[in-house]
Design an enzyme around this catalytic site. Structure first.
Site, short mmCIF file in Angstrom:
data_model
loop_
_atom_site.label_atom_id
_atom_site.label_comp_id
_atom_site.label_asym_id
_atom_site.label_seq_id
_atom_site.Cartn_x
_atom_site.Cartn_y
_atom_site.Cartn_z
NE ARG A 160 36.26 45.69 36.88
CZ ARG A 160 35.85 45.60 38.15
NH1 ARG A 160 34.76 46.24 38.52
NH2 ARG A 160 36.51 44.90 39.01
CD GLU B 240 40.70 37.21 52.41
OE1 GLU B 240 40.99 37.80 53.46
OE2 GLU B 240 40.99 37.63 51.28
#
Length: 172
Positions: A58, A95
């Protein structure tokens, strides 16, 4: 124009408990999309960049028209294995695991002024990695810019010392 009115919140996407801020409704509205590009162009032009860099995918939607609008080149920061030719990789921790992004080896000339773009600043991990990759390649990264920032995820903190511009902020 309040650009926030052109962002569609999508609850429980991509998984339960996540509120996704969808820019496709902004892209589909010609006046809002034009306003987005013009606002960012005015801010970015002050940094006098040589080239704009967009993060897959994007970020490409933002960086490419801005580069055209400002008469600049555009380079792609992509996931490993997506660019032809010799590349410069940069691996970073997520993460849950790790990832690698790349630019083409000849994408940046040492000292070139670059503005880094993506649609969204959330935790800041990918943006931080992209900036580090560009600097590793010799770029003078002047600023980062995004359409949306999720303030509560504190991604801006990972970009300490780098000016960050966002047009829309969400606090929750």
């Amino acid at each position: 124009m309040d650009l926030k009115n052109h962002i569609r919140p999508v609850p429980d996407y991509p998984k339960p408990g996540i509120l996704f801020y969808d820019i496709s409704t902004l892209l589909a509205h010609p006046e809002a999309w034009h306003e987005t590009i013009e606002r960012l162009a005015a801010i970015i032009a002050k940094e006098k960049p040589d080239v704009l860099a967009g993060i897959e995918s994007r970020g490409f939607l933002l960086a490419a028209p801005l580069a055209l609008r400002l008469g600049l080149g555009f380079i792609m920061v992509r996931k490993k294995g997506k660019l032809p030719g010799k590349t410069i990789p940069y691996s970073y921790d997520l993460e849950y695991g790790s990832d690698t992004i790349e630019i083409q080896e000849d994408a940046i000339k040492p000292g070139q002024r670059v503005v880094m773009l993506d649609d969204l600043l959330a935790t800041g991990g990918t943006m931080e990695a992209a900036v580090a990759l560009l600097r590793q390649a010799g770029a003078d990264v002047r600023m980062a810019a995004c359409i949306i920032e999720l303030n509560f995820l504190k991604g801006r903190e990972k970009l300490a010392g780098l000016p960050v511009t966002t047009l829309i902020q969400y606090d929750e």
